[in-house]
Design a protein around this motif. Structure first.
Motif, PDB file in Angstrom:
ATOM      1  N   SER B  73      37.517  31.284  40.671  1.00  0.00           N
ATOM      2  CA  SER B  73      37.927  32.338  41.705  1.00  0.00           C
ATOM      3  C   SER B  73      39.382  32.037  42.096  1.00  0.00           C
ATOM      4  O   SER B  73      40.184  32.938  42.586  1.00  0.00           O
ATOM      5  N   VAL B  74      39.830  30.767  41.885  1.00  0.00           N
ATOM      6  CA  VAL B  74      41.311  30.500  42.193  1.00  0.00           C
ATOM      7  C   VAL B  74      42.301  31.281  41.149  1.00  0.00           C
ATOM      8  O   VAL B  74      43.010  31.954  41.382  1.00  0.00           O
ATOM      9  N   VAL B  75      41.687  31.054  39.991  1.00  0.00           N
ATOM     10  CA  VAL B  75      42.294  31.869  38.709  1.00  0.00           C
ATOM     11  C   VAL B  75      42.329  33.240  38.981  1.00  0.00           C
ATOM     12  O   VAL B  75      43.373  33.945  38.669  1.00  0.00           O
ATOM     13  N   ARG B  76      41.364  33.706  39.217  1.00  0.00           N
ATOM     14  CA  ARG B  76      41.023  35.261  39.598  1.00  0.00           C
ATOM     15  C   ARG B  76      42.134  35.699  40.733  1.00  0.00           C
ATOM     16  O   ARG B  76      42.778  36.650  40.449  1.00  0.00           O
ATOM     17  N   LYS B  77      42.190  35.116  41.672  1.00  0.00           N
ATOM     18  CA  LYS B  77      43.249  35.340  42.810  1.00  0.00           C
ATOM     19  C   LYS B  77      44.591  35.430  42.210  1.00  0.00           C
ATOM     20  O   LYS B  77      45.351  36.104  42.429  1.00  0.00           O
ATOM     21  N   HIS B  78      44.912  34.263  41.654  1.00  0.00           N
ATOM     22  CA  HIS B  78      46.270  33.917  40.812  1.00  0.00           C
ATOM     23  C   HIS B  78      46.469  35.185  40.170  1.00  0.00           C
ATOM     24  O   HIS B  78      47.647  35.782  40.431  1.00  0.00           O
ATOM     25  N   ARG B  79      45.830  35.522  39.410  1.00  0.00           N
ATOM     26  CA  ARG B  79      45.988  36.846  38.044  1.00  0.00           C
ATOM     27  C   ARG B  79      46.043  37.934  39.007  1.00  0.00           C
ATOM     28  O   ARG B  79      46.772  38.954  38.632  1.00  0.00           O
ATOM     29  N   LEU B  80      45.366  38.306  39.993  1.00  0.00           N
ATOM     30  CA  LEU B  80      45.268  39.436  40.501  1.00  0.00           C
ATOM     31  C   LEU B  80      46.535  39.622  41.461  1.00  0.00           C
ATOM     32  O   LEU B  80      47.130  40.565  41.384  1.00  0.00           O
TER      33      LEU B  80
END
Lengths: 221, 221
Positions: B73-80
């Motif tokens: 979820s952290v990676v998802r936020k980073h990339r979005l």
DNA sequence: ATAAATTTTTAGACAAGTCTAAAAATAATA
DNA sequence: TATTATTTTTAGACTTGTCTAAAAATTTAT
């Protein structure tokens, strides 16, 4: 560079200074930040070292020019993010504060300048509060509380005093939003409640509500 | 709820697990986070208490299912956020990482879901890395390094291995961007450098560059 | 398989930010 | 103005996350 905590203190002092003029008390800051007076004393010493506040023991604090600049930049970020959330991500005005409290601490000059441009250089946030410019200056618009208008006077709703989630949701329910024209149809002497016309709807609102709504004078009909 | 620091550890372990399979070493985490091994040991114990990693002394760590979800979820936020910065705020792909490192820690489910929608549900970030979905799953696209293609083969540039600012700026200068078709015109046995056609331009690139560019097979001409 | 090198952990310390409880200063009141 | 009451500060403690230096475990090499 300032820590998240330091920024929050500066912001709190900034807001408190706008209300009271003169020094801000330790207790006032503690209450605003939901912390203890002793913690405030500690932090205020650090801020004084960093030359963002003037501090004399037992005499309260004042922001320096530098401190005011830092605080205004945090407020600017907070309000720009609020606009983003409402305009672009379909947040309601009562949902934005908590998230903006986090976003306001992101450090990137390019980010905030580009965001400003992306949003079309807005001057006010979704609650009608002015957005400081790059230099920390804010344009003050003459405004009055709805409760001060007389019968048959009207104005444009441009802001709220109390921006608590509950109040904002109440306004949503009543259909009261920024930019709408409000006309006083009648004032009730008994409880100072108002009968108003907003859009094409007639509403009766209490004095408490009317004392939390800001109105810009509306010239012409 | 996880602290900023905990989230960073989980993210680091997540990335390291994708490389090596099996447990991740204390030193590897320390290096990735530019911290000391002793600090990692301390934090890993806390994460183990919180049941987001499995930890046996001297044996390295593995993410639990819960840990993997949090990290993704952290990676998802980073990339979005990286997509947002490039697509909406005119950042270059080499400028986004630092800011996204901050934005990835903002806590609001609504924020990230609405951002996802606002961006049109992107599947890859500006460097070609896949964006985990809400459940933390990511779609793996078959990809090869440009350096593995043979003469006259071609493919679409879909990502970079090294996403350092320097490398990305180098690619900008050469006009190499994601989505472009690249054809191998010639391979030099001497130093494994490549002569390539990208768009309508002929370029000569070193093997080091070619080993940092990912290509999706390009069927048809 | 034992010694040397490396990795990992422990132990103790430190800075930031907070707290409680007590002391000191200021303000309010009789 | 003397005495309360309130506000503010100090002193000492706690948590989080980090560090250094030394001890313990593991791995590598002879």
């Amino acid at each position: 560079m300032f820590t998240l905590s330091e920024e929050n203190y500066l912001k709190a002092i900034y807001h408190l200074e706008l209300g009271n003029d003169g020094g801000v008390s330790t207790n006032a800051i503690a209450e605003k930040l939901a912390t203890k007076a002793s913690s405030v004393t500690d932090m205020v010493k650090k801020l004084s070292e960093k030359e963002v506040v003037l501090y004399k023991k037992y005499k309260g604090v004042t922001l320096t020019v530098l401190g005011k600049t830092v605080a205004a930049s945090v407020v600017r970020k907070h309000r720009l993010w609020e606009v983003f959330l409402v305009e672009k991500l379909n947040f309601s005005w009562h949902e934005v504060h908590e998230v903006a409290e986090q976003l306001e601490h992101i450090k990137s000059a390019k980010l905030i300048n580009q965001l400003d441009r992306f949003l079309g250089f807005p001057t006010h946030d979704p609650h009608g509060d002015p957005i400081p410019d790059k230099d920390g200056n804010l344009k003050i618009v003459a405004k009055s509380l709805l409760s001060t208008l007389s019968k048959n006077e009207s104005g444009i709703c441009i802001g709220v005093d109390d921006s608590s989630s509950e109040f904002l949701q109440f306004l949503d329910k009543k259909g009261i939003t920024l930019g709408k024209k409000i006309t006083i149809l009648d004032k009730e002497d008994f409880d100072d409640s108002l009968s108003i016309l907003i859009g094409d709807k007639k509403l009766s609102i209490s004095n408490k509500i009317a004392s939390n709504l800001y109105i810009r004078a509306h010239t012409g009909q």
